[in-house]
Write a protein that holds these residues in place. Structure first.
Motif, PDB file in Angstrom:
ATOM      1  N   UNK A   8     -31.820 -13.968 -97.454  1.00  0.00           N
ATOM      2  CA  UNK A   8     -32.700 -13.742 -96.434  1.00  0.00           C
ATOM      3  C   UNK A   8     -32.846 -14.795 -95.746  1.00  0.00           C
ATOM      4  N   UNK A   9     -33.212 -15.062 -94.228  1.00  0.00           N
ATOM      5  CA  UNK A   9     -33.144 -16.290 -93.567  1.00  0.00           C
ATOM      6  C   UNK A   9     -34.067 -17.285 -94.135  1.00  0.00           C
ATOM      7  N   UNK A  10     -34.749 -16.905 -95.328  1.00  0.00           N
ATOM      8  CA  UNK A  10     -35.940 -18.178 -95.962  1.00  0.00           C
ATOM      9  C   UNK A  10     -35.253 -19.154 -96.340  1.00  0.00           C
ATOM     10  N   UNK A  11     -33.984 -19.072 -96.496  1.00  0.00           N
ATOM     11  CA  UNK A  11     -33.051 -20.277 -97.001  1.00  0.00           C
ATOM     12  C   UNK A  11     -33.227 -21.364 -95.947  1.00  0.00           C
ATOM     13  N   UNK A  12     -33.158 -21.066 -94.890  1.00  0.00           N
ATOM     14  CA  UNK A  12     -33.121 -22.074 -93.820  1.00  0.00           C
ATOM     15  C   UNK A  12     -34.693 -22.626 -93.165  1.00  0.00           C
ATOM     16  N   UNK A  13     -34.781 -23.733 -92.789  1.00  0.00           N
ATOM     17  CA  UNK A  13     -36.221 -24.143 -92.295  1.00  0.00           C
ATOM     18  C   UNK A  13     -35.638 -24.630 -90.945  1.00  0.00           C
ATOM     19  N   UNK A  14     -37.005 -24.529 -90.109  1.00  0.00           N
ATOM     20  CA  UNK A  14     -36.943 -24.729 -88.681  1.00  0.00           C
ATOM     21  C   UNK A  14     -36.538 -26.292 -88.602  1.00  0.00           C
ATOM     22  N   UNK A  15     -35.683 -26.533 -87.786  1.00  0.00           N
ATOM     23  CA  UNK A  15     -35.281 -27.792 -87.200  1.00  0.00           C
ATOM     24  C   UNK A  15     -34.049 -28.212 -87.950  1.00  0.00           C
TER      25      UNK A  15
END
Length: 128
Positions: A8-15
């Motif tokens: 899922x894209x939760x692996x990445x964080x904003x910025x």
């Protein structure tokens, strides 16, 4: 992660900085001006059917051949390309979206691979 886990894209964080890899759009057989950004010849009164040609491609008797990897017309696109250091703008996990700022290789609905930036990891390790 284990085999069979949902990605899922939760692996990445904003910025966060990421690298995006994909297959570029196919452009078919193209000339040297589009494929290699050659300038072409001046379009004056004396130029006749030679405006978009590559020019000379070799020497005379020595070496008597064209060197390998000479930039010439040919098939353009459909290559594996990685765009590095793209910033993650937003992560919308409920819709499964990862919004990034920058150029993403490929056509619409194509498969792309997103991974944490290699160069950012190197910079972080050198600072320590």
């Amino acid at each position: 992660m284990n085999v069979g886990d949902a990605v899922k894209p939760d692996m990445f964080v904003k910025g966060q900085k990421v690298d995006v890899t994909g297959i570029t759009k196919g452009r078919g057989f193209q000339g040297v001006m589009k494929r290699w950004d050659f300038r072409g010849f001046g379009q004056t009164h004396g130029t006749h059917e030679y405006r978009r040609h590559p020019g000379a491609i070799g020497q005379r008797k020595t070496p008597g051949r064209v060197y390998p990897n000479k930039k010439m017309p040919g098939h353009y696109g459909v290559e594996k390309v990685t765009t590095q250091n793209i910033t993650v703008v937003e992560v919308i996990s409920d819709k499964g979206l990862l919004l990034v700022k920058g150029a993403v290789p490929g056509h619409e609905n194509s498969i792309v691979y997103v991974k944490p930036s290699v160069k950012e990891a190197l910079r972080a390790s050198h600072k320590q």
